[in-house]
Motif scaffolding. Structure first.
Motif, PDB file in Angstrom:
ATOM      1  N   HIS A 128      12.598   6.269 -11.083  1.00 33.10           N
ATOM      2  CA  HIS A 128      13.001   4.878 -11.305  1.00 33.10           C
ATOM      3  C   HIS A 128      14.469   4.685 -10.927  1.00 33.10           C
ATOM      4  O   HIS A 128      14.839   3.692 -10.284  1.00 33.10           O
ATOM      5  N   TRP A 129      15.299   5.632 -11.314  1.00 33.08           N
ATOM      6  CA  TRP A 129      16.731   5.558 -11.025  1.00 33.08           C
ATOM      7  C   TRP A 129      16.991   5.602  -9.520  1.00 33.08           C
ATOM      8  O   TRP A 129      17.697   4.744  -8.970  1.00 33.08           O
ATOM      9  N   LEU A 130      16.412   6.580  -8.838  1.00 32.26           N
ATOM     10  CA  LEU A 130      16.710   6.778  -7.422  1.00 32.26           C
ATOM     11  C   LEU A 130      16.112   5.682  -6.552  1.00 32.26           C
ATOM     12  O   LEU A 130      16.590   5.430  -5.443  1.00 32.26           O
ATOM     13  N   ALA A 131      15.065   5.008  -7.049  1.00 30.99           N
ATOM     14  CA  ALA A 131      14.490   3.900  -6.283  1.00 30.99           C
ATOM     15  C   ALA A 131      15.487   2.755  -6.146  1.00 30.99           C
ATOM     16  O   ALA A 131      15.457   1.997  -5.169  1.00 30.99           O
ATOM     17  N   ALA A 132      16.383   2.629  -7.120  1.00 25.82           N
ATOM     18  CA  ALA A 132      17.380   1.558  -7.089  1.00 25.82           C
ATOM     19  C   ALA A 132      18.700   2.010  -6.479  1.00 25.82           C
ATOM     20  O   ALA A 132      19.640   1.213  -6.373  1.00 25.82           O
ATOM     21  N   ALA A 133      18.778   3.275  -6.091  1.00 26.80           N
ATOM     22  CA  ALA A 133      20.034   3.818  -5.570  1.00 26.80           C
ATOM     23  C   ALA A 133      20.247   3.414  -4.121  1.00 26.80           C
ATOM     24  O   ALA A 133      19.293   3.062  -3.408  1.00 26.80           O
ATOM     25  N   PRO A 134      21.485   3.447  -3.638  1.00 24.98           N
ATOM     26  CA  PRO A 134      21.743   3.175  -2.220  1.00 24.98           C
ATOM     27  C   PRO A 134      21.011   4.180  -1.346  1.00 24.98           C
ATOM     28  O   PRO A 134      20.761   5.322  -1.754  1.00 24.98           O
ATOM     29  N   LYS A 135      20.686   3.770  -0.144  1.00 24.95           N
ATOM     30  CA  LYS A 135      19.986   4.653   0.777  1.00 24.95           C
ATOM     31  C   LYS A 135      20.900   5.789   1.220  1.00 24.95           C
ATOM     32  O   LYS A 135      22.066   5.590   1.533  1.00 24.95           O
ATOM     33  N   VAL A 136      20.338   6.997   1.228  1.00 23.25           N
ATOM     34  CA  VAL A 136      21.087   8.167   1.681  1.00 23.25           C
ATOM     35  C   VAL A 136      21.025   8.209   3.204  1.00 23.25           C
ATOM     36  O   VAL A 136      19.945   8.259   3.789  1.00 23.25           O
ATOM     37  N   SER A 137      22.182   8.169   3.845  1.00 22.01           N
ATOM     38  CA  SER A 137      22.206   8.139   5.309  1.00 22.01           C
ATOM     39  C   SER A 137      23.444   8.860   5.814  1.00 22.01           C
ATOM     40  O   SER A 137      24.333   9.240   5.041  1.00 22.01           O
ATOM     41  N   GLY A 138      23.493   9.029   7.120  1.00 20.83           N
ATOM     42  CA  GLY A 138      24.641   9.683   7.741  1.00 20.83           C
ATOM     43  C   GLY A 138      24.737  11.134   7.316  1.00 20.83           C
ATOM     44  O   GLY A 138      23.744  11.876   7.300  1.00 20.83           O
ATOM     45  N   THR A 139      25.945  11.552   6.945  1.00 22.35           N
ATOM     46  CA  THR A 139      26.144  12.948   6.555  1.00 22.35           C
ATOM     47  C   THR A 139      25.779  13.199   5.101  1.00 22.35           C
ATOM     48  O   THR A 139      25.809  14.338   4.648  1.00 22.35           O
ATOM     49  N   ARG A 151      30.322  21.411   3.719  1.00 24.90           N
ATOM     50  CA  ARG A 151      29.857  20.225   3.005  1.00 24.90           C
ATOM     51  C   ARG A 151      30.452  20.221   1.598  1.00 24.90           C
ATOM     52  O   ARG A 151      30.356  21.208   0.867  1.00 24.90           O
ATOM     53  N   TYR A 152      31.045  19.079   1.230  1.00 29.82           N
ATOM     54  CA  TYR A 152      31.652  18.913  -0.091  1.00 29.82           C
ATOM     55  C   TYR A 152      30.559  18.517  -1.083  1.00 29.82           C
ATOM     56  O   TYR A 152      29.739  17.633  -0.798  1.00 29.82           O
ATOM     57  N   ARG A 153      30.569  19.153  -2.263  1.00 29.40           N
ATOM     58  CA  ARG A 153      29.450  19.032  -3.185  1.00 29.40           C
ATOM     59  C   ARG A 153      29.904  18.527  -4.554  1.00 29.40           C
ATOM     60  O   ARG A 153      30.850  19.048  -5.154  1.00 29.40           O
ATOM     61  N   PHE A 154      29.197  17.490  -5.048  1.00 27.90           N
ATOM     62  CA  PHE A 154      29.405  16.994  -6.403  1.00 27.90           C
ATOM     63  C   PHE A 154      28.069  17.086  -7.148  1.00 27.90           C
ATOM     64  O   PHE A 154      26.998  16.918  -6.547  1.00 27.90           O
ATOM     65  N   ARG A 155      28.165  17.344  -8.449  1.00 29.31           N
ATOM     66  CA  ARG A 155      26.952  17.574  -9.223  1.00 29.31           C
ATOM     67  C   ARG A 155      26.858  16.616 -10.393  1.00 29.31           C
ATOM     68  O   ARG A 155      27.849  16.320 -11.073  1.00 29.31           O
ATOM     69  N   LEU A 156      25.636  16.145 -10.633  1.00 25.54           N
ATOM     70  CA  LEU A 156      25.284  15.404 -11.847  1.00 25.54           C
ATOM     71  C   LEU A 156      24.261  16.250 -12.595  1.00 25.54           C
ATOM     72  O   LEU A 156      23.363  16.839 -11.982  1.00 25.54           O
ATOM     73  N   ILE A 172      25.041  16.040  -4.731  1.00 30.33           N
ATOM     74  CA  ILE A 172      25.372  15.103  -3.652  1.00 30.33           C
ATOM     75  C   ILE A 172      26.365  15.813  -2.739  1.00 30.33           C
ATOM     76  O   ILE A 172      27.402  16.307  -3.203  1.00 30.33           O
ATOM     77  N   SER A 173      26.056  15.894  -1.457  1.00 29.10           N
ATOM     78  CA  SER A 173      26.945  16.585  -0.525  1.00 29.10           C
ATOM     79  C   SER A 173      27.153  15.735   0.714  1.00 29.10           C
ATOM     80  O   SER A 173      26.315  14.915   1.088  1.00 29.10           O
ATOM     81  N   ALA A 174      28.312  15.934   1.337  1.00 21.18           N
ATOM     82  CA  ALA A 174      28.660  15.195   2.553  1.00 21.18           C
ATOM     83  C   ALA A 174      29.701  15.991   3.321  1.00 21.18           C
ATOM     84  O   ALA A 174      30.273  16.970   2.820  1.00 21.18           O
ATOM     85  N   GLY A 175      29.969  15.547   4.533  1.00 23.99           N
ATOM     86  CA  GLY A 175      30.930  16.238   5.379  1.00 23.99           C
ATOM     87  C   GLY A 175      32.368  16.043   4.951  1.00 23.99           C
ATOM     88  O   GLY A 175      33.259  16.748   5.440  1.00 23.99           O
ATOM     89  N   ASP A 176      32.636  15.083   4.059  1.00 20.80           N
ATOM     90  CA  ASP A 176      33.994  14.901   3.542  1.00 20.80           C
ATOM     91  C   ASP A 176      33.919  14.597   2.055  1.00 20.80           C
ATOM     92  O   ASP A 176      32.906  14.098   1.537  1.00 20.80           O
ATOM     93  N   ARG A 177      34.996  14.891   1.353  1.00 19.32           N
ATOM     94  CA  ARG A 177      35.019  14.779  -0.102  1.00 19.32           C
ATOM     95  C   ARG A 177      34.884  13.342  -0.599  1.00 19.32           C
ATOM     96  O   ARG A 177      34.088  13.074  -1.508  1.00 19.32           O
ATOM     97  N   PRO A 178      35.624  12.367  -0.030  1.00 19.49           N
ATOM     98  CA  PRO A 178      35.508  10.992  -0.547  1.00 19.49           C
ATOM     99  C   PRO A 178      34.105  10.414  -0.444  1.00 19.49           C
ATOM    100  O   PRO A 178      33.652   9.692  -1.345  1.00 19.49           O
ATOM    101  N   THR A 179      33.387  10.728   0.646  1.00 21.81           N
ATOM    102  CA  THR A 179      32.025  10.208   0.800  1.00 21.81           C
ATOM    103  C   THR A 179      31.114  10.751  -0.280  1.00 21.81           C
ATOM    104  O   THR A 179      30.340  10.012  -0.903  1.00 21.81           O
ATOM    105  N   ALA A 180      31.185  12.059  -0.516  1.00 20.71           N
ATOM    106  CA  ALA A 180      30.328  12.670  -1.532  1.00 20.71           C
ATOM    107  C   ALA A 180      30.671  12.141  -2.920  1.00 20.71           C
ATOM    108  O   ALA A 180      29.784  11.750  -3.693  1.00 20.71           O
ATOM    109  N   GLU A 181      31.955  12.097  -3.250  1.00 21.20           N
ATOM    110  CA  GLU A 181      32.361  11.649  -4.577  1.00 21.20           C
ATOM    111  C   GLU A 181      32.053  10.168  -4.782  1.00 21.20           C
ATOM    112  O   GLU A 181      31.572   9.761  -5.851  1.00 21.20           O
TER     113      GLU A 181
END
Length: 731
Positions: free
Chosen positions: A707-718, A686-691, A645-654
């Motif tokens: 099945h898991w990702l179908a229930a996940a929040p939509k990935v949008s923005g950065t 881009r700040y990166r977190f890994r599962l 999971i990556s984003a332009g800032d750390r709090p968003t990604a985490e």
């Protein structure tokens, strides 16, 4: 002929068309009356305000009635070969397994830039009277065209040193005429009987096994031969068998840009070179080669991993050379492993697959031990040559002096090799001059501004470079932090620094650095490899580039400067990769004359990898590694999947990563690790977190993820989410 579903006269036929876009579903379109279409046909359809190319995937006998008046008609059926059922099944399989959108997998098969008829190239010929005004540029051009022959327009302008407008002006005046250049004639097909090989008894037995495999039907064979055993010439016999049946062969290679020697060996066996497929080809050549692949006039294709998804007319055999190489893993877009997908394509198409390696991947070795793959052994080198003798140099006891990186014993042996007019190879898998630059005065370290990485000193280019994003700056004369002059020092060696040391130790020796960052073109690289093969270089200093199947006849000594380099990064495949890489590198020595010798400079001579290499005991290494993998449940005895999971800032990604973990379905068989910062926590800003998911082998991890990702929040923005089933990289 496939029968069409019955429908009323007023009900038009509807088909689902898969488009090469980042979507997993197909779009429904009406088939205009009187037009015949079958699944696999390539069509042009409207998508919004533009026309796009897609493939008819299936009939849709029950379209949504709410969409009846909104469905659009298929614009036209293109005059292109349809995608065969086996390739459409492969697209579905890869998309389902990797969780990549089906449209993006389809994009790899259509190769959008190569579709359509080959563009006609214009030529010019001198046919009319001299022009009224004769400029120097026109005079040079007319001198070139004075033979009355047809010349390529662009080539004539380049040779005359003039612009295309000069040619256009002479065409307007009637001095020149424009005619289409004829297409270059197709090369003759490879001849299976062109040159019969002189095999040793071992090679002959292996060749017979592969000929039997190539007779047809899905089987997988592991051609398991030590370096220098002649694996290539042996699997050429399987290629010859398939060519005799009039079918096509795909030979996958990890570094197609560096295979000049392979192409020469192929031509020596079959009389002509095979067709190439890789990213360095010109657009015109790629389009021409794509057409030859799809219409079946390219009997043999040698390609990089992307060649696996091309629409061959009648594919009869897939060979994966150096099957263990990690370059077969696609890390962008659809994350797939070309070796594994080659086996899948062979299974779907019911054709044989040959995997060749001197150091098989643990997955392939286990499959061979369990009988899933047929093992074809070549345990000895061709011509009676011995495998290299390997010695460890314990850097704790006999390391080099301060500021040096070549141990005295290794330097002494290099000197002896040069006296004997033999070549030596110094291997260090680290590009540039030094991996870190710091200030002695204040301790400042030069780091990338948008990545969590140090800048690498490249003295040849006089720049400090980030190897992850390409950011670079000139090497400054003083410290930007404290302004101290002459305080910057290079820490650690790269191949450029190693060359500097080799030049000081052996001033009369001719040295050459082989590193991917110094390659300007395929032609330059192949020229440098030829220089080495011809003996015009005494000391080769190289990165992993030198380990990939090259044959250097005069090379008898290999020194690995930092054998421990790949062992300390926390990668569960670290031991396997280090063993494979060092085995391949040392295997370059003593292939044709003399007895090769390899030296491993190491701080860990007691490490199982080093002990196995020194003892030349491959079986002991695999036994130890397989036992560890089985005990810990790592592949091939378990399954892994990585989510970045990556984003332009750390709090968003985490924050997104933690939400994702909270929504994970409960399954006691699956262990979910994370979220944690990725080892490279920031790349390109881009700040990166890994599962990381770990599961037993019999768990359908792809279905769980879907099945898991179908229930996940939509990935949008950065935000960006990358899914990698069976990851090879853990950065």
């Amino acid at each position: 002929m496939q029968t069409q579903p019955s429908r009323s006269i007023s009900s038009p036929r509807v088909v689902d068309v898969l488009l090469p876009v980042a979507l997993d579903h197909a779009y429904s379109y009406r088939v205009p009356a009187g037009r015949e279409l079958q699944p696999g046909d390539v069509v042009s359809v409207p998508l919004g305000a533009r026309e796009v190319i897609g493939v008819v995937w299936a009939d849709n006998p029950n379209p949504d009635p709410r969409l009846h008046n909104r469905l659009k008609d298929i614009s036209e059926k293109l005059d292109l070969p349809p995608l065969r059922p086996e390739l459409r099944s492969l697209v579905d399989w890869v998309a389902n397994y990797t969780l990549a959108p089906r449209g993006m997998v389809l994009r790899m098969t259509l190769r959008m830039g190569e579709l359509g008829p080959e563009r006609v190239r214009p030529g010019v010929r001198l046919t009319g009277p001299a022009p009224r005004r004769l400029t120097p540029a026109r005079r040079r051009l007319l001198d070139i065209l004075a033979d009355g022959l047809l010349h390529g327009k662009a080539e004539a302008a380049q040779e005359a040193g003039c612009s295309l407008s000069v040619i256009d002006g002479l065409v307007d005046e009637g001095t020149l005429t424009v005619e289409p250049l004829p297409r270059p004639p197709a090369p003759p097909p490879p001849d299976p009987a062109f040159a019969q090989p002189d095999f040793s008894p071992e090679q002959r037995a292996a060749a017979e096994q592969l000929r039997g495999l190539a007779a047809g039907g899905f089987q997988v064979a592991l051609l398991d031969g030590v370096t220098g055993s002649g694996k290539t010439e042996v699997y050429f016999e399987a290629v010859a068998e398939v060519l005799r049946r009039g079918e096509q062969v795909l030979i996958l290679m990890p570094e197609i840009a560096l295979t000049g020697q392979f192409l020469d060996r192929f031509a020596a066996r079959f009389g002509v070179r095979p067709l190439e497929w890789h990213s360095e080809l010109t657009p015109r050549t790629r389009a021409r080669n794509f057409a030859a692949i799809t219409d079946g006039t390219a009997p043999v294709v040698v390609g990089a991993r992307s060649a696996l998804f091309l629409p061959y007319a009648r594919l009869g055999l897939i060979v994966v050379d150096e099957e263990h190489d990690q370059a077969y893993k696609q890390e962008d877009g659809a994350h797939y492993h070309a070796r594994d997908m080659a086996v899948v394509r062979g299974s779907i198409a019911k054709i044989p697959v040959v995997l060749a390696s001197a150091t098989p991947s643990v997955e392939t070795e286990v499959n061979a031990r369990k009988g899933r793959y047929q093992r074809v052994p070549l345990p000895n080198r061709f011509g009676g040559q011995h495998m290299p003798q390997i010695e460890a140099i314990d850097l704790r006891q006999e390391g080099p002096g301060r500021g040096r990186f070549i141990a005295p014993r290794l330097a002494e042996q290099i000197g002896f090799a040069i006296e004997r007019r033999e070549q030596a190879l110094l291997f260090l898998n680290r590009r540039g001059y030094a991996p870190l630059t710091l200030c002695r005065a204040c301790g400042h370290r030069f780091a990338c501004t948008i990545c969590d990485a140090w800048l690498v000193d490249h003295r040849f280019r006089q720049r400090l470079v980030c190897h992850h994003c390409g950011f670079s700056i000139p090497r400054p004369p003083s410290c930007p932090h404290c302004a101290a002059e002459n305080s910057l020092v290079a820490v650690g060696p790269g191949v450029e620094r190693l060359q500097e040391e080799a030049a000081s130790l052996f001033p009369q020796a001719r040295t050459m650095v082989l590193s991917s960052d110094l390659i300007t073109s395929i032609e330059t690289m192949r020229s440098e490899l030829n220089e080495i093969a011809e003996g015009r270089v005494d000391i080769i200093i190289g990165t992993q580039l030198v380990a990939k199947g090259h044959n250097f006849p005069r090379l008898n000594l290999v020194g690995v400067v930092d054998a421990d380099l790949g062992l300390g990064n926390g990668d569960p495949r670290a031991a396997e990769r280090t063993f494979q890489l060092l085995n391949q590198v040392i295997g370059r020595a003593g292939r044709e004359q003399g007895r090769g010798v390899g030296f491993l400079q190491t701080h860990q001579p007691e490490h199982p990898v080093m002990k196995a290499l020194v003892a030349c005991d491959r079986a002991a290494f695999y036994a130890s590694e397989i036992e560890m993998r089985e005990r810990t449940g790592y592949p091939p005895f378990g399954r892994l999947a990585s989510l970045i999971i990556s984003a332009g800032d750390r709090p968003t990604a985490e924050g997104f990563a933690r939400k994702l973990v909270a929504l994970a379905p409960i399954d006691e068989r699956i262990k979910l690790l994370g979220p944690a910062e990725a080892p490279l926590a920031v790349i390109k800003g881009r700040y990166r977190f890994r599962l990381l998911l770990k599961a037993p082998r019999n768990v359908d991890l792809s279905s769980y993820l879907r099945h898991w990702l179908a229930a996940a929040p939509k990935v949008s923005g950065t935000l960006k989410l990358e899914v990698d089933v069976d990851p090879q990289s853990f950065l």
